[in-house]
Design an enzyme around this catalytic site. Sequence first.
Site, PDB file in Angstrom:
ATOM      1  N   ARG A 130       1.293 -11.051  10.327  1.00 45.72           N
ATOM      2  CA  ARG A 130       2.591 -10.462  10.660  1.00 45.72           C
ATOM      3  C   ARG A 130       3.713 -11.429  10.283  1.00 45.72           C
ATOM      4  O   ARG A 130       4.865 -11.016  10.140  1.00 45.72           O
ATOM      5  CB  ARG A 130       2.712 -10.149  12.162  1.00 45.72           C
ATOM      6  CG  ARG A 130       1.741  -9.145  12.738  1.00 45.72           C
ATOM      7  CD  ARG A 130       1.610  -7.892  11.938  1.00 45.72           C
ATOM      8  NE  ARG A 130       0.494  -7.987  11.010  1.00 45.72           N
ATOM      9  CZ  ARG A 130       0.290  -7.158  10.001  1.00 45.72           C
ATOM     10  NH1 ARG A 130       1.130  -6.177   9.776  1.00 45.72           N
ATOM     11  NH2 ARG A 130      -0.749  -7.305   9.201  1.00 45.72           N
ATOM     12  N   GLN A 147      -8.330  -5.146   8.734  1.00 46.36           N
ATOM     13  CA  GLN A 147      -7.355  -4.782   9.765  1.00 46.36           C
ATOM     14  C   GLN A 147      -7.841  -3.624  10.626  1.00 46.36           C
ATOM     15  O   GLN A 147      -7.042  -2.925  11.252  1.00 46.36           O
ATOM     16  CB  GLN A 147      -6.010  -4.431   9.119  1.00 46.36           C
ATOM     17  CG  GLN A 147      -5.380  -5.594   8.368  1.00 46.36           C
ATOM     18  CD  GLN A 147      -4.001  -5.252   7.840  1.00 46.36           C
ATOM     19  OE1 GLN A 147      -3.018  -5.161   8.587  1.00 46.36           O
ATOM     20  NE2 GLN A 147      -3.910  -5.061   6.542  1.00 46.36           N
ATOM     21  N   LYS A 173       0.818  -1.221   0.000  1.00 46.41           N
ATOM     22  CA  LYS A 173       0.000   0.000   0.000  1.00 46.41           C
ATOM     23  C   LYS A 173       0.850   1.268   0.000  1.00 46.41           C
ATOM     24  O   LYS A 173       0.500   2.246  -0.659  1.00 46.41           O
ATOM     25  CB  LYS A 173      -0.945   0.001   1.196  1.00 46.41           C
ATOM     26  CG  LYS A 173      -0.285   0.157   2.551  1.00 46.41           C
ATOM     27  CD  LYS A 173      -1.305   0.210   3.662  1.00 46.41           C
ATOM     28  CE  LYS A 173      -0.640   0.355   5.011  1.00 46.41           C
ATOM     29  NZ  LYS A 173       0.104   1.618   5.153  1.00 46.41           N
ATOM     30  N   THR A 174       1.964   1.271   0.728  1.00 51.32           N
ATOM     31  CA  THR A 174       2.808   2.465   0.764  1.00 51.32           C
ATOM     32  C   THR A 174       3.412   2.735  -0.606  1.00 51.32           C
ATOM     33  O   THR A 174       3.556   3.892  -1.018  1.00 51.32           O
ATOM     34  CB  THR A 174       3.923   2.308   1.820  1.00 51.32           C
ATOM     35  OG1 THR A 174       3.335   1.991   3.083  1.00 51.32           O
ATOM     36  CG2 THR A 174       4.721   3.593   1.959  1.00 51.32           C
ATOM     37  N   ASP A 213      -3.805   7.484   4.405  1.00 46.08           N
ATOM     38  CA  ASP A 213      -3.282   6.142   4.668  1.00 46.08           C
ATOM     39  C   ASP A 213      -4.017   5.530   5.863  1.00 46.08           C
ATOM     40  O   ASP A 213      -4.505   6.250   6.730  1.00 46.08           O
ATOM     41  CB  ASP A 213      -1.786   6.240   4.961  1.00 46.08           C
ATOM     42  CG  ASP A 213      -1.109   4.875   4.999  1.00 46.08           C
ATOM     43  OD1 ASP A 213      -1.681   3.905   4.475  1.00 46.08           O
ATOM     44  OD2 ASP A 213       0.005   4.793   5.560  1.00 46.08           O
ATOM     45  N   GLU A 214      -4.094   4.200   5.917  1.00 46.49           N
ATOM     46  CA  GLU A 214      -4.741   3.477   7.023  1.00 46.49           C
ATOM     47  C   GLU A 214      -6.154   4.009   7.269  1.00 46.49           C
ATOM     48  O   GLU A 214      -6.555   4.272   8.411  1.00 46.49           O
ATOM     49  CB  GLU A 214      -3.903   3.590   8.304  1.00 46.49           C
ATOM     50  CG  GLU A 214      -2.479   3.075   8.180  1.00 46.49           C
ATOM     51  CD  GLU A 214      -2.380   1.558   8.123  1.00 46.49           C
ATOM     52  OE1 GLU A 214      -3.434   0.892   8.034  1.00 46.49           O
ATOM     53  OE2 GLU A 214      -1.251   1.037   8.140  1.00 46.49           O
TER      54      GLU A 214
END
Length: 682
Positions: free
Chosen positions: A614, A248, A31-32, A217-218
Site C-alpha cells: 500500500r 493478494q 490492472k484497471t 476483476d479481482e
Amino acid sequence: MDVGHLNPPQREAVLHTDGPLLVLAGAGSGKTRVITHRIARLIADGVPADEIAALTFTNKAAAEMRARVAKLLRSPAEAQKITVGTFHSLGLNILKRERKAMGYPRGFVIYDTADQLGILRELLRRVDAGRRFDVKAILTRISLAKNAFVAPDEYEPVDCDEYDEITAELYPRYQRALRAYAAVDFDDLITETVRLLRSDDDVGERWRNRFSYVLVDEYQDTNRAQLYFVKQLVAAHNNLCVVGDDDQSIYSWRGADPSNILGFANMFPGAKVVKLEQNYRSSSTILAAANAVIVNNARRHDKKLWTNRPNNFDVRIVSVVAPDAAAESQFVAREIDSLRKDGVRLSDIAILYRSNRQTRLLEEDLRTHDVPYAIYGGQQFFERKEVKDIIAYLRIALNQRDEISLRRIINYPSRGIGTTTVMRLTSWAHDRRSSLWNALVKVAQHDDIRPSTKNAIAELVDLIKRLREAIGSAGVVNATRALMDEIDLYGDLRASTPSVNAAQRRIDNVEFLLSSLSRHEERKRGRDALLDYLRQLSLESSDDDSDLTGNKVSLTTLHGSKGLEFPIVFLIGLEEELLPHARTLQSHATDVNDPDHVSDVSEERRLAYVGITRAKDRLYLTRTSARQKHGKLVPRTPSRFLLEIPDDLLEHRDLASEGESVVETEEVRAFFQNFGAQLDLD
C-alpha cells in the site's frame, strides 16, 4: 486503437482476443488500465458493446471502470451499453428477468445482513435455543454452505460442534422463511442464479448467448459459486479474461477460494497467461521487501514486482521496536505530527493494523496531538437506524410478506404493540400457515389481545395501506414525508436522542435519504421504480461507503486497505500472534465469523504483503517488546514476516534506547530473562 503507451505485457493482454486469458496483475501494476483498454479495444474492433460483460466486486469499482472506458471511447453513450457491475447486480438482473422460472413474485426483496440476522434470531426463539449462540457465526456457516452449493438438507454438522448442529437445524428453516417473506439474500443472487442457469435449458441458453466476452476483476477474490456463475456465462465460447493476483488473496474467511486463480489453466484448458510485474506505485526498496516476504509462500504463481521509478527519494524502511503498546502508539502519533510540520498532508498517511482492537490507543494519542483521522470501514449510511426505519416502512408498503420489515416498524414509533402481542400474532400466523401481516389485518379475531392494542394494530394496517396508495398517486417522496409527519418521526428522534446535535445529525440522515429518493424519482416513478431503488440500495449498501476525503490520517485494517494506496504507511503490530494472527497458529480454530478466522499462515503472509504494497514512498513497520495480556506485561516475538525482510532494507529504531518508557523497558527485560529469552533491540 492506440496501445503504444502500454508496457509489453499490458499490450499483450489488451490485444489478446478469443479464448481464456489469465492476467496475473501484481500490486500497482495497472490492472484497471488493462481491463478498460481491453474493453475499448474489443469495441473498436467491432464487438457490440452490449455483448461485453465486466464483473467487479464493488459498485465503486464498476463505476470507475465504466467512466474510464467512456473516456477511452470518447463516447459515454457507447460505454453505457456495456454490462458493468458486481456479480450480485448481474445475478439480480437475471433473477428479475427470469423470476417466473424461479417462482419468485414480482415484488421480491433483497435481505441485507441485518434482515438475515433478524430471521435467525426469530428462528432461535422458535427452537427455544436461548441466547447462547452468536447469530453472526450461524449466518456465516449458512453463507459458506450456500456458496459451496450445500443444500439445506445436505448440511452435515461436524462432530461435537454445537454451532454446526444448530446451523443444520436452522438452515432449512431459514431458507423456508426467505421464501415465505418473498425475499432473497446476497448469496441467493449468485447461487440461485447458477441453479437456474444449470437446470432450465431455455434460460441457460439465453444467458450463455447473451455475452460474447466476459471480463472479471479481482479474480482471486471469487468463491466457488462465482466461479460456477462465470463458467455458465462463458460456456458457449470460453472468451473469458480474468485479472487478479493470488498474492493478494486475503478473503478466505468469507469464502474466497485462491484455487480459482491458481488452477485457472486447468479449469479453462488452453488459457493464455500474462504476468504484469512492473509496479507503478512503490519505491524499489518497498517492492524488494514485499518480494522477500511473499516468496516464502509455497503455493503461488511465480512473479516478482519491479519498478523503474527514479531512486532519488528511495529511502530505507523504518523498523521500530517499542517497549510496549503505549510507546508504539505514542511514536506513531508523534511521528505523524512531525511529518505534518514538515509539510506532509495528513491525507497522504495511513495506519494499517491486523485487528480493530489495536486502534484504541492510537485514537487517544492522535487526539492528544490534535491529528484528525478517519477510520475506514465505519458504519455505513444506509445501516443507520433512522434510515433503516424509513426504508422498512417503504418495503412493507410494497411487499406485505416482508416480515422482517414489518417486525421492525410494528411498534416504531411506540404505539403500544408489545413483544407479547407480537408473539401471539406470530403464533396465530404460524398455526394457520399464514403471514404476520394477515394476522394484523384480522386482528379482530384475536380474543387474547386488548381492545386498545387492537385499535393500534388497525391504525398501523390503515397507515401502511394509505402509504401504499400514496406512493402510487402522490409519489414516493410526498408519500414518505406524509408518513413521517403522521408518525412524528423528527419529534421521536429529538426525544430519543441525548443531545441536540446528535438528533440533528439523525434528522439530516433522513433528509439525505429523501434527497436520494427525489433524485431517483426524477428518473422513474411508481411502485416498480421504488422497488428497483430499494433492491439497488441493498446492493450498494454492501459496499464500504466510508469517506476518506479531507485532510485526515486514514486508519484501516489490512483487509480494508486492499485497493488503497498512500505515500506514507505505518504498519503496526508486526508480532507473532498479531500478524500472523494467533488463530492461525491454533490448529482447531472454529470461529468463522470474522477475518480473525484464517486457514493458514500463507494467507497472513499475503495480508502482510498487501500492507507493505500500500506504501508508495515511505514505510514504517512497528512492533513491541511486550504487550498487556490479562493484566500482565507479556513479552512479544517479532513477526516472522518482519524477519523475512533483508536487513539492508531496514533502518532500525529502538525506542527504549532512545530513552522512552525506561521503567517499562526494564520490566520487559525482566520478563525476557524469566522466560530464558534475550531481548533483541538492534
